[in-house]
Design a protein around this motif. Structure first.
Motif, mmCIF file in Angstrom:
data_model
loop_
_atom_site.group_PDB
_atom_site.id
_atom_site.type_symbol
_atom_site.label_atom_id
_atom_site.label_comp_id
_atom_site.label_asym_id
_atom_site.label_seq_id
_atom_site.Cartn_x
_atom_site.Cartn_y
_atom_site.Cartn_z
ATOM 1 N N TYR A 120 0.832 -1.212 0.000
ATOM 2 C CA TYR A 120 0.000 0.000 0.000
ATOM 3 C C TYR A 120 0.864 1.259 0.000
ATOM 4 O O TYR A 120 0.681 2.167 -0.817
ATOM 5 N N PHE A 121 1.831 1.317 0.891
ATOM 6 C CA PHE A 121 2.623 2.549 0.997
ATOM 7 C C PHE A 121 3.590 2.706 -0.185
ATOM 8 O O PHE A 121 3.958 3.828 -0.534
ATOM 9 N N ALA A 122 3.992 1.594 -0.795
ATOM 10 C CA ALA A 122 4.806 1.705 -2.010
ATOM 11 C C ALA A 122 4.032 2.486 -3.072
ATOM 12 O O ALA A 122 4.611 3.280 -3.827
ATOM 13 N N GLU A 123 2.731 2.283 -3.094
ATOM 14 C CA GLU A 123 1.903 2.953 -4.105
ATOM 15 C C GLU A 123 1.262 4.239 -3.583
ATOM 16 O O GLU A 123 0.514 4.894 -4.303
ATOM 17 N N HIS A 124 1.505 4.574 -2.313
ATOM 18 C CA HIS A 124 0.955 5.808 -1.726
ATOM 19 C C HIS A 124 2.014 6.444 -0.822
ATOM 20 O O HIS A 124 1.803 6.609 0.386
ATOM 21 N N LEU A 125 3.121 6.816 -1.440
ATOM 22 C CA LEU A 125 4.252 7.344 -0.651
ATOM 23 C C LEU A 125 3.905 8.656 0.048
ATOM 24 O O LEU A 125 4.394 8.923 1.149
ATOM 25 N N GLU A 126 3.066 9.464 -0.593
ATOM 26 C CA GLU A 126 2.684 10.744 0.024
ATOM 27 C C GLU A 126 1.968 10.501 1.352
ATOM 28 O O GLU A 126 2.190 11.208 2.332
ATOM 29 N N ALA A 127 1.101 9.486 1.350
ATOM 30 C CA ALA A 127 0.356 9.148 2.576
ATOM 31 C C ALA A 127 1.323 8.711 3.681
ATOM 32 O O ALA A 127 1.145 9.043 4.853
ATOM 33 N N LEU A 128 2.360 7.985 3.279
ATOM 34 C CA LEU A 128 3.361 7.532 4.263
ATOM 35 C C LEU A 128 4.080 8.743 4.861
ATOM 36 O O LEU A 128 4.294 8.818 6.072
ATOM 37 N N ARG A 129 4.452 9.680 4.011
ATOM 38 C CA ARG A 129 5.193 10.863 4.495
ATOM 39 C C ARG A 129 4.359 11.659 5.489
ATOM 40 O O ARG A 129 4.877 12.202 6.456
ATOM 41 N N LYS A 130 3.051 11.710 5.245
ATOM 42 C CA LYS A 130 2.173 12.477 6.151
ATOM 43 C C LYS A 130 2.128 11.870 7.555
ATOM 44 O O LYS A 130 1.757 12.537 8.507
ATOM 45 N N LEU A 131 2.445 10.585 7.659
ATOM 46 C CA LEU A 131 2.349 9.904 8.958
ATOM 47 C C LEU A 131 3.614 10.057 9.798
ATOM 48 O O LEU A 131 3.645 9.643 10.957
ATOM 49 N N LYS A 132 4.629 10.649 9.215
ATOM 50 C CA LYS A 132 5.925 10.729 9.894
ATOM 51 C C LYS A 132 5.802 11.368 11.277
ATOM 52 O O LYS A 132 5.329 12.494 11.404
ATOM 53 N N ARG A 133 6.221 10.636 12.265
ATOM 54 C CA ARG A 133 6.231 11.070 13.675
ATOM 55 C C ARG A 133 4.859 11.547 14.172
ATOM 56 O O ARG A 133 4.775 12.418 15.026
ATOM 57 N N ASP A 134 3.799 10.999 13.652
ATOM 58 C CA ASP A 134 2.449 11.336 14.123
ATOM 59 C C ASP A 134 1.787 10.064 14.655
ATOM 60 O O ASP A 134 1.099 9.337 13.937
ATOM 61 N N GLU A 135 2.027 9.827 15.933
ATOM 62 C CA GLU A 135 1.608 8.573 16.561
ATOM 63 C C GLU A 135 0.091 8.329 16.471
ATOM 64 O O GLU A 135 -0.355 7.222 16.162
#
Lengths: 385, 102
Positions: A235-250
């Motif tokens: 999923y995150f391979a195909e939605h990298l932007e979504a992964l970046r948004k989660l950075k350090r947001d528990e």
């Protein structure tokens, strides 16, 4: 279609009929497909029991290859309560920050390995080793045990192309016998030793009961965790932007995990055996026949989830049943959630890019329905630091 | 600051204060036994089940359909049951006492 897309296989049957009939070794199953029906049947353990003949509530049935009862999974109240109370504190250990730190080391190791290779199969080279190593944290056993478990392959009970494989099952059973003897002789701070020294209802746990808990722990968290891990990476391979948004947001990562397990539903369904004549959404269920609670279908029920086939990582109301529901909800869910949260946190911090190269879908066949549950193979190339 | 008193099944009383988030988050962050909040507050796990007093029920908004459906099939449910992940820390509930359900 994206590789990380998982279609709702049950939509038509859920809307039009509410159940799907399937045969399984001449012991048919009526799969219950609607969210409210699934939750109500899960809640009603008196009519839809788990404490039937060992192996019968599993689909495909394991009656032919297993006589040992999985505990507390195949025990109903009131006996269930004491067994569950015994194991629950141990299975809640993943809530401890130190536990998460251990998982983070394992995830970081898996990512280091992935970054160092030009490409790898996410299933066998990332998810399987990570699942096995994480299981040593859950059991609190030496990390080297994971090597043995990895050598068993992705299915403990199943080989490629065979629904049931008694040789594989015996591999696990013999291993557990040895480990139980080891823990008896030389007790340690591990799950085996805890169980062997425990009493339930005033009686010491027998070796067979201990084995029943351990089989559940190994089997329940094997392909489910492997699929959840692989699918999350896809999923995150195909939605990298979504992964970046989660950075350090528990808080956002927690919501994301709930949504991903809803969407993937790594365990499609689990059976129950009727203890009396009953009915589910106007379909008769005869005494001593099987139904199954189809978590995967319930989790796409359009009467409950808005746009159920969209992954909305910030979904606010998400009463999914991916970890089951009621008395027998998943004992390993605390561990699974923590592993997936840790995986996403680490990926968000460290991954620059993941390219999916080749996918071989893992398709299940239930009655007239074919469902994608994960991948047999998913080759990918990772970059990051 | 909003102050909430928790009473666990063992009878242990703890008073906690916070100014944002939910009652579940306040309890889970401070290790109140029986409030795990495993799903993070999306109404999927019911591991944050609490009982209010009857008079305190007036101080909180009515449960959403999602919460009501969840509570309906939750073990040990009572008329004053709530999922604490669905209770925001607001001035209206300052000073209330909650009993942890499990």
């Amino acid at each position: 279609m994206l590789k990380s897309e998982f279609p709702d296989a049950f939509r038509q049957a859920r809307k039009q009929v509410g159940v799907e009939q399937m045969d399984d070794q001449n012991d048919p199953v009526q799969m219950v497909l609607r969210f409210q029906d699934v939750r109500k049947c899960a809640h009603n353990w008196k009519t839809f029991q788990s404490g039937a003949e060992p192996g019968r509530i599993v689909v495909p049935s394991e009656v032919a290859i297993r006589s040992i009862r999985q505990i507390p999974f195949e025990v109903d109240p009131p006996e269930h309560k004491d067994y569950r109370a015994l194991v629950e504190p141990w299975f809640k250990r993943p809530l401890d920050a130190k536990y998460t730190d251990k998982l983070r080391l394992l995830v970081d190791g898996a990512l280091d390995d992935a970054f160092s290779k030009s490409e790898l199969d996410v299933v066998t080279e990332f998810a399987l080793p990570l699942q096995s190593k994480a299981l040593t944290v859950l059991l609190n056993t030496p990390m080297k045990e994971a090597d043995t478990w990895i050598s068993w392959g992705t299915h403990v009970f199943r080989s490629e192309g065979e629904a049931l494989d008694s040789d594989k099952a015996n591999l696990l059973y013999d291993y557990l016998d040895d480990e139980i003897e080891r823990a008896l002789k030389d007790p340690a701070d591990d799950l085996y030793s805890l169980l062997l020294s425990a009493e339930v209802g005033g009686k010491k746990m027998t070796k067979e009961e201990v084995k029943g808990v351990m089989i559940l722990t190994f089997a329940g968290g094997r392909d489910t965790v492997i699929n959840a891990t692989t699918n999350t990476i896809a999923y995150f391979a195909e939605h990298l932007e979504a992964l970046r948004k989660l950075k350090r947001d528990e808080a956002a990562i927690k919501k994301a995990v709930e949504e991903l397990v809803r969407y993937f539903s790594p365990l499609t369904h689990m059976g129950r055996v009727a203890t009396e004549d009953a009915a589910v959404c106007e379909h008769a269920v005869k005494n001593d026949t099987r139904i199954s609670l189809c978590w995967a279908s319930a989790n796409r029920d359009e009467n409950v989830f808005e746009n159920p086939n969209d992954v909305r990582l910030d979904r606010q109301n998400n009463p999914h049943v991916a970890f089951g529901f009621g008395t027998h909800n998943c004992l390993g869910s605390t561990h699974a959630r923590q592993l997936l949260r840790t995986l996403i946190a680490a990926m968000a911090e460290r991954v620059d890019d993941i390219q999916l190269l080749n996918a071989n879908n893992n398709l299940e066949h239930w009655g007239g329905v074919t469902r994608k549950v994960g991948f047999h193979q998913l080759t990918a190339s990772f970059s990051g630091s | 600051m909003i102050s909430i008193r928790f009473v666990t099944q063992d009878g242990e009383k703890t008073e906690l204060t916070g100014d944002s988030g939910s009652v579940m988050e306040l309890a889970a962050q401070n290790g109140i036994a029986g409030i795990d909040g495993e799903c993070g507050g999306v109404c999927s796990c019911a591991t944050c089940h609490v009982y209010l007093s009857e008079e305190d029920m007036q101080k909180v908004d009515a449960p959403s359909d999602f919460e009501r459906d969840m509570l309906e099939l939750t073990e040990d449910v009572q008329p004053t049951s709530r999922l604490s992940c669905q209770l925001p820390l607001t001035q209206e509930i300052n000073g209330i006492t909650l009993k942890v359900a499990r």
